[in-house]
Design an enzyme around this catalytic site. Structure first.
Site, mmCIF file in Angstrom:
data_model
loop_
_atom_site.group_PDB
_atom_site.id
_atom_site.type_symbol
_atom_site.label_atom_id
_atom_site.label_comp_id
_atom_site.label_asym_id
_atom_site.label_seq_id
_atom_site.Cartn_x
_atom_site.Cartn_y
_atom_site.Cartn_z
ATOM 1 C CE LYS A 11 39.165 47.843 37.289
ATOM 2 N NZ LYS A 11 39.267 48.526 36.000
ATOM 3 N N PRO A 101 45.203 38.639 33.057
ATOM 4 C CG PRO A 101 44.365 38.533 30.889
ATOM 5 C CD PRO A 101 43.940 38.404 32.322
ATOM 6 C CB ALA A 104 44.288 43.052 30.831
ATOM 7 N N GLY A 105 43.480 46.264 32.051
ATOM 8 C CA GLY A 105 42.317 47.048 32.470
ATOM 9 C C GLY A 105 41.351 46.265 33.333
ATOM 10 C CG LEU A 106 40.760 42.573 32.850
ATOM 11 C CD1 LEU A 106 41.108 41.132 32.479
ATOM 12 C CD2 LEU A 106 39.270 42.835 32.633
ATOM 13 C CB SER A 111 42.410 42.293 42.423
ATOM 14 O OG SER A 111 41.605 41.353 43.092
ATOM 15 C CG ASP A 144 41.529 50.942 39.950
ATOM 16 O OD1 ASP A 144 40.977 52.054 40.091
ATOM 17 O OD2 ASP A 144 41.830 50.452 38.854
#
Length: 310
Positions: A11, A101, A104-106, A111, A144
């Site tokens: 995300k 990664p 990485a703030g993703l 997830s 999250d």
């Protein structure tokens, strides 16, 4: 023996406003989460000995109880055994292929955890497990994780557990860059307290962003709403992030922004062709570059990889 493969999508935080510190030590946020095509892959197979075994292609990632995907499997098994004490043989081998990664703030770890919850629910035949219980289990694992149960585009508030899925009919195109180092989320939020007097002062960008997405407006009409309160806390310590932002703009991005607590930076482009041209340039400067596009919550339903469940 039945096996199952499932995708765990990354995300982006298209907006991120920090509203304040909560009594429980977390922060209240107001953010737009947006699912993109970059994903990890998980292969799940059942075990009759009741054990949970996690394997990963990235040796830097732990495969024990400190891994969120592993803890997700344990959490779901505990839930199942409360309702079905006869299912004590529930176990699984989980093979995780990392493409997103780390640090990485993703949202890669969150997830993966959501994918394990959804995948093992299917693999173990827990059809009577209510969505509300699955959502509570996700929230117990991390702020999250609940978002990734549905994916798509969402207005996320609270500490991240309040997820309101929103319509976004337009497909947006991005180039992502991982600058080669992780950023600790806990450190970023802690440092935010020191730099909060320099936070962005923009009004409700999340609301404006979501209204525009809902009307299917193109990227050129929304890039001005990109905002992240954590940038002032992180970038002074990691100037490479600032260089990535500048390189993305130079390559034609309408706007560029650090995602979440970093370290990844994304550029928003007007269309797929522009993004592909920029990727060909940026990937020569920054090896950790990715081309990605939006995924709606409808497409998220296709996360199970076909013809792999035998």
């Amino acid at each position: 023996m039945r096996k199952l493969k499932i995708k765990a999508y990354a995300k982006l935080n298209l907006t991120l406003k920090i509203l304040g510190l909560r009594p429980d030590g977390y922060h209240d946020i107001d953010s737009v989460f947006h699912c993109i095509s970059l994903h990890d892959e998980l292969a799940l197979s059942p075990r009759k000995d009741g054990r949970i075994i996690l394997k990963c292609n990235d040796p830097k990632l732990p495969t024990d109880g400190s891994n969120l995907a592993y803890r997700a499997a344990l959490t779901l098994r505990t839930l199942a055994l409360k309702k079905h004490p006869d299912k004590r043989a529930l176990g699984a081998t989980i093979s995780l292929k990392k493409n997103i990664p780390i640090g990485a703030g993703l949202g890669g770890g969150s997830s993966d955890a959501a994918a394990v919850l959804l995948g093992l629910k299917e693999l173990w035949g827990l059809k009577d497990l209510a969505p509300s219980r699955l959502k509570r289990a996700a929230a117990s694992l991390g702020s999250d994780v609940p978002f990734f149960l549905r994916g798509g585009t969402a207005h996320v508030t609270g500490r991240g557990e309040k997820v309101r899925v929103r319509k976004c009919s337009q497909e947006y195109h991005f180039v992502l860059v991982y600058p080669g180092f992780p950023v600790s989320t806990a450190w970023a939020y802690k440092n935010h307290k020191i730099t909060k007097n320099r936070l962005t002062k923009e009004p409700k960008f999340s609301k404006m962003f979501l209204e525009s997405c809902g009307m299917g407006k193109p990227a050129v009409d929304i890039f001005g709403y990109l905002s992240n309160d954590l940038e002032p806390a992180v970038i002074p310590y990691h100037p490479r992030i600032s260089r990535v932002k500048a390189d993305l703009l130079k390559a034609g991005a309408l706007g560029s922004l650090m995602s979440g607590s970093g370290s990844s930076v994304f550029g928003l482009f007007s269309d797929a062709v522009s993004a592909e041209k920029a990727y060909s340039k940026i990937s020569k400067i920054w090896p950790g570059s990715f081309l990605a596009h939006s995924l709606s919550s409808g497409k998220q339903l296709d996360r199970f990889i076909p013809n792999q469940s035998k």
